[in-house]
Design an enzyme around this catalytic site. Structure first.
Site, mmCIF file in Angstrom:
data_model
loop_
_atom_site.group_PDB
_atom_site.id
_atom_site.type_symbol
_atom_site.label_atom_id
_atom_site.label_comp_id
_atom_site.label_asym_id
_atom_site.label_seq_id
_atom_site.Cartn_x
_atom_site.Cartn_y
_atom_site.Cartn_z
ATOM 1 C CD GLU A 82 -3.039 -0.879 2.214
ATOM 2 O OE1 GLU A 82 -4.179 -0.597 1.806
ATOM 3 O OE2 GLU A 82 -2.741 -0.967 3.419
ATOM 4 C CG HIS A 142 -4.786 -2.108 9.413
ATOM 5 N ND1 HIS A 142 -4.087 -3.225 9.036
ATOM 6 C CD2 HIS A 142 -4.773 -1.280 8.338
ATOM 7 C CE1 HIS A 142 -3.659 -3.092 7.773
ATOM 8 N NE2 HIS A 142 -4.049 -1.914 7.339
ATOM 9 C CG HIS A 170 -2.243 2.670 6.152
ATOM 10 N ND1 HIS A 170 -3.599 2.932 6.226
ATOM 11 C CD2 HIS A 170 -2.135 1.342 5.872
ATOM 12 C CE1 HIS A 170 -4.268 1.814 5.978
ATOM 13 N NE2 HIS A 170 -3.407 0.843 5.765
ATOM 14 C CG HIS A 220 -8.085 -0.774 5.001
ATOM 15 N ND1 HIS A 220 -7.640 -0.484 3.741
ATOM 16 C CD2 HIS A 220 -6.978 -1.056 5.718
ATOM 17 C CE1 HIS A 220 -6.332 -0.611 3.691
ATOM 18 N NE2 HIS A 220 -5.907 -0.952 4.881
HETATM 19 MN MN MN Z 1 -3.821 -1.223 5.255
#
Ligand code: MN
Length: 246
Positions: free
Chosen positions: A84, A105, A103, A174
């Site tokens: 990603e 989760h 980023h 996500h």
């Molecule tokens: Mn991810």
């Protein structure tokens, strides 16, 4: 490439690379990253490049794992990159003011990406969420059969569009992505987005919630910006101690 060559090649980005290693460990220690998620910083030497770990669990990241990458997600070396990386690249392309991206989760944030209740600032420490964290819907571009990952430039650009001028964007089912003007600010926002989500979920169980006004959000954000280095130093020390005791 051995670690000494990588070390020398960082040039004026050496301090940023060191901050990134610390940020990986801090975000694990604070429960924002686990085996997954990543943190990056824009190169000081070339604004069209950024630094990020090679594809590795954040707790294990060392200085020699830091990889330089173009905004087309082409790494400067042959080691596999994160799937990603486009999250980072397309946000750097869309937001010249952004110099660091996290980023994650993180567990308390995800529920707000799938319900009709927005994540809004009710805590003084999370005024940066004002007026509410936008939610990215991958189905708009990728349809209803994708693997939910931001694995190409078009979906990454769509995510950056949803982020707009915000500090944080939630990603439906996500996770979320936080941005900052430097590594400590992006880390601060990622950590307090998780704290804010947990607090809001608790508060709504108790009764009607009072959120910050626009002016409160602006004032708290301005004051807190002057205090981030205090938190950053503490979190780095905490992560160093945790690593040393492993
Ligand atoms: Mn991810």
């Amino acid at each position: 490439m051995n670690s000494k060559q990588i070390f020398l090649n960082f040039g004026e980005d050496l301090e940023i690379a060191r901050q990134l290693v610390a940020a990986n460990h801090v975000l694990v220690q604070r429960g924002v990253l686990d085996a997954f998620g990543h943190v990056s910083a824009r190169s000081a030497a070339d604004p069209d490049r950024f630094l990020i770990s090679r594809n590795r669990a954040p707790a294990l990241v060392e200085l020699s794992d830091i990889q330089e990458m173009s905004l087309d997600c082409e790494p400067a070396d042959e080691r596999p990159r994160y799937l990603e990386a486009y999250i980072h690249a397309e946000i750097y392309r869309a937001r010249p003011d952004v110099r660091a991206v996290v980023h994650s989760h993180s567990a308390s944030v995800v529920p707000f990406s799938v319900v009709d209740m927005p994540l809004k600032p009710m805590l003084h420490i999370a005024g940066f969420l004002y007026p509410a964290a936008p939610v990215f819907e991958i189905r708009h571009l990728a349809g209803d059969h994708s693997d939910m990952l931001i694995s190409d430039a078009a979906v990454g650009a769509d995510l950056a569009r949803t982020l707009g001028d915000s500090a944080v964007v939630l990603m439906r089912g996500h996770g979320s992505t936080a941005v900052g003007r430097n590594v400590p600010e992006a880390v601060f926002r990622a950590i307090y987005t998780e704290v804010a989500a947990k607090a809001q979920a608790e508060a709504v169980k108790l009764g009607a919630v009072v959120f910050l006004t626009a002016e409160e959000a602006r004032s708290t954000t301005a004051t807190n910006a002057t205090q981030i280095s205090r938190a950053w130093k503490y979190w780095c020390a905490e992560a160093r101690t945790a690593l040393a005791n492993k």
